[in-house]
Design a protein around this motif. Structure first.
Motif, PDB file in Angstrom:
ATOM      1  N   THR A  67      -3.120   2.779  -2.966  1.00 14.58           N
ATOM      2  CA  THR A  67      -4.259   2.494  -2.091  1.00 14.58           C
ATOM      3  C   THR A  67      -4.366   3.479  -0.933  1.00 14.58           C
ATOM      4  N   GLU A  68      -3.259   4.068  -0.532  1.00 13.46           N
ATOM      5  CA  GLU A  68      -3.285   4.947   0.632  1.00 13.46           C
ATOM      6  C   GLU A  68      -4.168   6.178   0.390  1.00 13.46           C
ATOM      7  N   ASP A 121       0.827  -1.207   0.000  1.00 11.33           N
ATOM      8  CA  ASP A 121       0.000   0.000   0.000  1.00 11.33           C
ATOM      9  C   ASP A 121       0.860   1.256   0.000  1.00 11.33           C
ATOM     10  N   PHE A 134     -14.107   1.618   0.817  1.00  9.14           N
ATOM     11  CA  PHE A 134     -12.971   1.269  -0.044  1.00  9.14           C
ATOM     12  C   PHE A 134     -13.410   0.299  -1.134  1.00  9.14           C
ATOM     13  N   THR A 160      -1.633  -5.475   5.110  1.00 10.00           N
ATOM     14  CA  THR A 160      -2.978  -5.800   4.642  1.00 10.00           C
ATOM     15  C   THR A 160      -3.178  -7.320   4.628  1.00 10.00           C
ATOM     16  N   CYS A 209      -7.669   4.993   0.740  1.00 14.64           N
ATOM     17  CA  CYS A 209      -7.961   4.790   2.167  1.00 14.64           C
ATOM     18  C   CYS A 209      -8.241   6.120   2.868  1.00 14.64           C
ATOM     19  N   THR A 221     -14.934   1.931   6.833  1.00 12.88           N
ATOM     20  CA  THR A 221     -13.896   2.369   5.890  1.00 12.88           C
ATOM     21  C   THR A 221     -13.647   1.299   4.836  1.00 12.88           C
ATOM     22  N   SER A 222     -13.713   0.031   5.232  1.00 16.31           N
ATOM     23  CA  SER A 222     -13.528  -1.071   4.279  1.00 16.31           C
ATOM     24  C   SER A 222     -14.661  -1.113   3.263  1.00 16.31           C
ATOM     25  N   TRP A 280     -11.534   7.018   4.993  1.00 18.13           N
ATOM     26  CA  TRP A 280     -11.478   7.354   6.419  1.00 18.13           C
ATOM     27  C   TRP A 280     -12.118   8.717   6.683  1.00 18.13           C
TER      28      TRP A 280
END
Length: 218
Positions: free
Chosen positions: A18-19, A12, A78, A113, A22, A74-75, A26
């Motif tokens: 991906t950050e 990540d 995502f 992850t 994310c 958050t998941s 968030w």
């Protein structure tokens, strides 16, 4: 210094972008539940696995269940973005992996992850087959900044820590590699290097192209 035989990649923010996704998720989840100071909380959790993230979040919620629910939300957010837009590779990923592989380096992933996400995300990005082993967050008791994941990653290749180099983007990842006795190259993503990072990193580069050029010239 012993000859470097393997390069251990965080995923990540190093291999996949991906950050940034994310962070969006968030912030959206924090807005939904009225959580304040999300910038500080998010940065504190970058690089941690699911269990350690929930434990860190528990400091900011009345109960662990609420921390768990926030992490779940958050998941969910995502997954929506990943399904609708996909995940982008970080700049120069393919060029970097190709060059390192041709130079004889063994390649592995050491990601906080879970495997259930790491495997399909790397496959969808078309880079899964470059890596000899994958060490994921659900394979360790303690996530970064604990050294466990990098020690396991080196062990999975049958190598000693000093025979490996880690590629990281976050302070927690750098601390993990440093504590494992593994030379770390930082390619910053969301968090710029501070004095601590400059002391603990072997090198700091702005992208993976510069990283590969350096390693292949060694």
């Amino acid at each position: 210094m012993k000859k470097i035989k393997a390069i251990l990649f965080d995923m990540d923010g190093v291999l996949l972008d991906t950050e940034s996704v994310c962070k969006i998720c968030w912030y959206r989840a924090a807005e939904e539940c009225g959580l304040e100071n999300i910038q500080k909380i998010f940065m504190e959790c970058v690089g941690c696995n699911r269990g350690d993230t929930i434990r860190l979040l528990s400091k900011y919620f009345p109960s662990e269940k609420e921390a768990f629910d926030f992490r779940e939300r958050t998941s969910e957010l995502f997954d929506v973005i990943e399904k609708e837009e996909g995940l982008k590779k970080m700049p120069f990923v393919i060029d970097c992996l190709e060059r390192l592989q041709k130079s004889g380096f063994r390649l592995a992933v050491a990601s906080s992850t879970r495997a259930i996400r790491v495997h399909p995300q790397l496959k969808n990005a078309g880079i899964f087959d470059y890596f000899e082993t994958l060490t994921t967050g659900d394979m360790v008791t303690h996530s970064k900044p604990d050294p466990e994941i990098y020690l396991k990653s080196a062990e999975s290749l049958g190598l000693k820590p000093e025979e490996c180099v880690a590629i990281e983007d976050s302070p927690n990842g750098v601390r993990s590699a440093f504590s494992a006795g593994i030379k770390c190259i930082m390619v910053p993503d969301l968090i710029p290097p501070d004095d601590e990072m400059k002391q603990k990193c072997w090198k700091i580069f702005s992208n993976l192209k510069e990283t590969a050029e350096f390693l292949c010239a060694e």
